[in-house]
Motif scaffolding. Structure first.
Motif, PDB file in Angstrom:
ATOM      1  N   MET A 284       0.837  -1.184   0.000  1.00  0.00           N
ATOM      2  CA  MET A 284       0.000   0.000   0.000  1.00  0.00           C
ATOM      3  C   MET A 284       0.880   1.245   0.000  1.00  0.00           C
ATOM      4  SD  MET A 284      -3.216   0.795   2.279  1.00  0.00           S
ATOM      5  CE  MET A 284      -3.647   2.407   2.745  1.00  0.00           C
ATOM      6  N   HIS A 285       0.585   2.167  -0.900  1.00  0.00           N
ATOM      7  CA  HIS A 285       1.350   3.403  -1.034  1.00  0.00           C
ATOM      8  C   HIS A 285       0.736   4.497  -0.171  1.00  0.00           C
ATOM      9  CE1 HIS A 285       3.773   1.864  -4.281  1.00  0.00           C
ATOM     10  NE2 HIS A 285       2.680   1.429  -4.897  1.00  0.00           N
ATOM     11  N   PRO A 286       1.598   5.393   0.332  1.00  0.00           N
ATOM     12  CA  PRO A 286       1.047   6.543   1.063  1.00  0.00           C
ATOM     13  C   PRO A 286       0.275   7.455   0.112  1.00  0.00           C
ATOM     14  CG  PRO A 286       3.466   6.565   1.069  1.00  0.00           C
ATOM     15  CD  PRO A 286       3.029   5.368   0.315  1.00  0.00           C
ATOM     16  N   PRO A 287      -0.559   8.321   0.667  1.00  0.00           N
ATOM     17  CA  PRO A 287      -1.329   9.230  -0.205  1.00  0.00           C
ATOM     18  C   PRO A 287      -0.411  10.132  -1.034  1.00  0.00           C
ATOM     19  CG  PRO A 287      -2.017   9.427   2.095  1.00  0.00           C
ATOM     20  CD  PRO A 287      -0.868   8.489   2.056  1.00  0.00           C
ATOM     21  N   LEU A 288      -0.951  10.630  -2.122  1.00  0.00           N
ATOM     22  CA  LEU A 288      -0.178  11.452  -3.058  1.00  0.00           C
ATOM     23  C   LEU A 288       0.414  12.677  -2.371  1.00  0.00           C
ATOM     24  CD1 LEU A 288       0.753  12.024  -5.949  1.00  0.00           C
ATOM     25  CD2 LEU A 288      -1.406  13.243  -6.298  1.00  0.00           C
ATOM     26  N   LEU A 289      -0.345  13.353  -1.546  1.00  0.00           N
ATOM     27  CA  LEU A 289       0.143  14.550  -0.862  1.00  0.00           C
ATOM     28  C   LEU A 289       1.330  14.231   0.051  1.00  0.00           C
ATOM     29  CD1 LEU A 289      -0.429  17.526  -0.699  1.00  0.00           C
ATOM     30  CD2 LEU A 289      -1.971  17.099   1.206  1.00  0.00           C
ATOM     31  N   ALA A 290       1.280  13.085   0.713  1.00  0.00           N
ATOM     32  CA  ALA A 290       2.387  12.686   1.578  1.00  0.00           C
ATOM     33  C   ALA A 290       3.633  12.375   0.758  1.00  0.00           C
ATOM     34  CB  ALA A 290       1.990  11.476   2.413  1.00  0.00           C
ATOM     35  N   ARG A 291       3.468  11.757  -0.408  1.00  0.00           N
ATOM     36  CA  ARG A 291       4.627  11.465  -1.269  1.00  0.00           C
ATOM     37  C   ARG A 291       5.242  12.745  -1.807  1.00  0.00           C
ATOM     38  NH1 ARG A 291       2.196   6.905  -5.105  1.00  0.00           N
ATOM     39  NH2 ARG A 291       0.645   8.513  -5.153  1.00  0.00           N
ATOM     40  N   ILE A 292       4.396  13.707  -2.201  1.00  0.00           N
ATOM     41  CA  ILE A 292       4.905  14.988  -2.693  1.00  0.00           C
ATOM     42  C   ILE A 292       5.660  15.703  -1.581  1.00  0.00           C
ATOM     43  CG2 ILE A 292       4.221  17.289  -3.473  1.00  0.00           C
ATOM     44  CD1 ILE A 292       1.950  15.911  -5.036  1.00  0.00           C
ATOM     45  N   ARG A 293       5.087  15.718  -0.375  1.00  0.00           N
ATOM     46  CA  ARG A 293       5.753  16.371   0.758  1.00  0.00           C
ATOM     47  C   ARG A 293       7.094  15.703   1.056  1.00  0.00           C
ATOM     48  NH1 ARG A 293       5.508  16.008   6.505  1.00  0.00           N
ATOM     49  NH2 ARG A 293       5.892  18.045   7.416  1.00  0.00           N
ATOM     50  N   HIS A 294       7.120  14.385   1.001  1.00  0.00           N
ATOM     51  CA  HIS A 294       8.366  13.644   1.242  1.00  0.00           C
ATOM     52  C   HIS A 294       9.430  14.004   0.209  1.00  0.00           C
ATOM     53  CE1 HIS A 294      11.009  10.378   2.382  1.00  0.00           C
ATOM     54  NE2 HIS A 294      11.018   9.961   1.135  1.00  0.00           N
ATOM     55  N   GLN A 295       9.038  14.096  -1.059  1.00  0.00           N
ATOM     56  CA  GLN A 295       9.993  14.455  -2.115  1.00  0.00           C
ATOM     57  C   GLN A 295      10.479  15.892  -1.966  1.00  0.00           C
ATOM     58  OE1 GLN A 295      11.560  12.549  -4.233  1.00  0.00           O
ATOM     59  NE2 GLN A 295      10.459  10.790  -3.442  1.00  0.00           N
ATOM     60  N   MET A 296       9.616  16.793  -1.522  1.00  0.00           N
ATOM     61  CA  MET A 296      10.028  18.179  -1.293  1.00  0.00           C
ATOM     62  C   MET A 296      11.056  18.247  -0.164  1.00  0.00           C
ATOM     63  SD  MET A 296       8.662  20.219  -3.444  1.00  0.00           S
ATOM     64  CE  MET A 296       8.712  21.833  -2.716  1.00  0.00           C
ATOM     65  N   ILE A 297      10.868  17.462   0.878  1.00  0.00           N
ATOM     66  CA  ILE A 297      11.830  17.443   1.984  1.00  0.00           C
ATOM     67  C   ILE A 297      13.157  16.867   1.507  1.00  0.00           C
ATOM     68  CG2 ILE A 297      12.347  16.369   4.207  1.00  0.00           C
ATOM     69  CD1 ILE A 297       9.305  16.583   4.804  1.00  0.00           C
ATOM     70  N   ARG A 298      13.097  15.788   0.749  1.00  0.00           N
ATOM     71  CA  ARG A 298      14.333  15.163   0.262  1.00  0.00           C
ATOM     72  C   ARG A 298      15.085  16.041  -0.713  1.00  0.00           C
ATOM     73  NH1 ARG A 298      14.045   9.603  -2.085  1.00  0.00           N
ATOM     74  NH2 ARG A 298      16.254   9.980  -2.060  1.00  0.00           N
ATOM     75  N   SER A 299      14.393  16.874  -1.479  1.00  0.00           N
ATOM     76  CA  SER A 299      15.052  17.708  -2.484  1.00  0.00           C
ATOM     77  C   SER A 299      15.745  18.921  -1.868  1.00  0.00           C
ATOM     78  CB  SER A 299      14.041  18.181  -3.527  1.00  0.00           C
ATOM     79  OG  SER A 299      13.174  19.152  -2.971  1.00  0.00           O
ATOM     80  N   ARG A 300      15.464  19.205  -0.611  1.00  0.00           N
ATOM     81  CA  ARG A 300      16.034  20.371   0.074  1.00  0.00           C
ATOM     82  C   ARG A 300      15.798  21.636  -0.741  1.00  0.00           C
ATOM     83  NH1 ARG A 300      21.735  18.126   2.454  1.00  0.00           N
ATOM     84  NH2 ARG A 300      20.845  16.343   3.520  1.00  0.00           N
ATOM     85  N   TRP A 301      14.564  21.864  -1.120  1.00  0.00           N
ATOM     86  CA  TRP A 301      14.210  22.971  -1.996  1.00  0.00           C
ATOM     87  C   TRP A 301      14.597  24.318  -1.416  1.00  0.00           C
ATOM     88  CZ3 TRP A 301      10.722  26.620  -0.351  1.00  0.00           C
ATOM     89  CH2 TRP A 301       9.957  26.285   0.758  1.00  0.00           C
ATOM     90  N   GLN A 302      14.671  24.451  -0.091  1.00  0.00           N
ATOM     91  CA  GLN A 302      15.043  25.733   0.491  1.00  0.00           C
ATOM     92  C   GLN A 302      16.468  26.097   0.116  1.00  0.00           C
ATOM     93  OE1 GLN A 302      13.898  23.173   2.446  1.00  0.00           O
ATOM     94  NE2 GLN A 302      12.218  23.896   3.713  1.00  0.00           N
TER      95      GLN A 302
END
Length: 74
Positions: free
Chosen positions: A1-19
């Motif tokens: 089971m995959h996490p919801p789309l919003l959680a995956r997007i948030r996870h990728q934003m954290i990993r990308s260190r967009w700041q």
């Protein structure tokens, strides 16, 4: 089971260190737009002058990497 789309997007934003890269990209956008505007109005010599440090930095970085490769090749 995959996490919801919003959680995956948030996870990728954290990993990308967009700041970390948001400010440099934000500074490059007006610079690029001003270069495009200068080309549009025919002031190509100003564009060349503004791009000279960038090109020189790229050349120096390339030479540095090439010399490091030659020096530390085992």
């Amino acid at each position: 089971m995959h996490p919801p789309l919003l959680a995956r997007i948030r996870h990728q934003m954290i990993r990308s260190r967009w700041q970390r890269w948001l400010f440099p990209v934000g500074c490059c956008v007006p610079y690029g737009l001003s270069l495009a505007w200068l080309v549009h109005i025919g002031q190509l010599w100003i564009v060349i002058v503004l791009l000279a440090p960038l090109l020189m930095g790229i050349v120096i970085a390339g030479i540095t990497l090439w010399l490091a490769q030659k020096e530390f090749r085992s």
